[in-house]
Design an enzyme around this catalytic site. Sequence first.
Site, short mmCIF file in Angstrom:
data_model
loop_
_atom_site.label_atom_id
_atom_site.label_comp_id
_atom_site.label_asym_id
_atom_site.label_seq_id
_atom_site.Cartn_x
_atom_site.Cartn_y
_atom_site.Cartn_z
N GLU A 1 4.22 1.50 7.78
CA GLU A 1 3.67 1.99 6.52
C GLU A 1 2.70 3.13 6.84
O GLU A 1 1.76 2.96 7.62
CB GLU A 1 2.94 0.86 5.80
CG GLU A 1 2.39 1.24 4.44
CD GLU A 1 1.61 0.10 3.80
OE1 GLU A 1 0.89 0.38 2.83
OE2 GLU A 1 1.71 -1.06 4.27
N ASP B 1 -8.47 0.12 -1.37
CA ASP B 1 -8.80 0.03 0.04
C ASP B 1 -10.28 -0.22 0.29
O ASP B 1 -11.14 0.30 -0.43
CB ASP B 1 -8.38 1.32 0.76
CG ASP B 1 -6.88 1.51 0.75
OD1 ASP B 1 -6.19 0.58 1.19
OD2 ASP B 1 -6.40 2.57 0.30
#
Length: 264
Positions: free
Chosen positions: A50, A61
């Site tokens: 990824e 995040d």
Amino acid sequence: MMNRIKNSFNTLKEKGEMGIIPYLTVGFPSIEDTMNMVPALAEGGADIIELGVPYSDPLADGTTIQRSSFQALLNGVNLKKCLDVCKDLRLNGLTTPLVLMGYYNPILRFGLKEFALSCKENGVDGIIVPDLPFEESWPLKKECQENEISFIPLLAPTSTDIRIEKTCQNADGFIYCVSLTGVTGARQEMGSSVPEFINRVKKYAKVPIAIGFGISQRQHVESLSTIANAAVVGSALIDTIEKTPTPDRREVVKSFISDLKGRS
């Protein structure tokens, strides 16, 4: 092209193995590092890789990936450069499936049709867009389908059964299950509610299930191997890279993946 993802999971099933999907932010610490480390991840045993597209407001995040994204932006990395990196990796012989993880605004600005076509032309197998709601995803998903790019949905523990069912009906490649209600970041222990959540998803899933957020060590992978098909590891890998001198990064990330796969 999406067959690379399907083939990877088929191989894992034949071997009876848990898949490992490492995450790297493109351009962190530099483009050169990315070009060196991605093949090392594959050599270490990564089943799918990824690649994160740096963004100024990465709302899903935690601080670790935020730092890596900020550094990549300082290096001038944008969506176009991420696609160029994928192209160069393919030209250099990489055969491991590549999934781009990026937020919606840069993709929308790039152009949905142009983006999906560029993914196909540059060797991208799938995309993850964490801030694109299921209800608004069809225009991009349609373009991905026409270019054989897997549109990989996310589900969280807070997802209702109705939402899980609808998401699974349209899932492609694999389903990314978020293990907790929070942002990315390495944790010492997995949440006790993860098995119950995954069992809810399994009732409707027609493609493999990957679990991400908080996974940082081999013990986590082992604990998840009976309920899921793959584990996504990002922040723990980024932390490792930050602590490693440039000349040693290639071997260190290779060993990191080998450890997660139980090969060392």
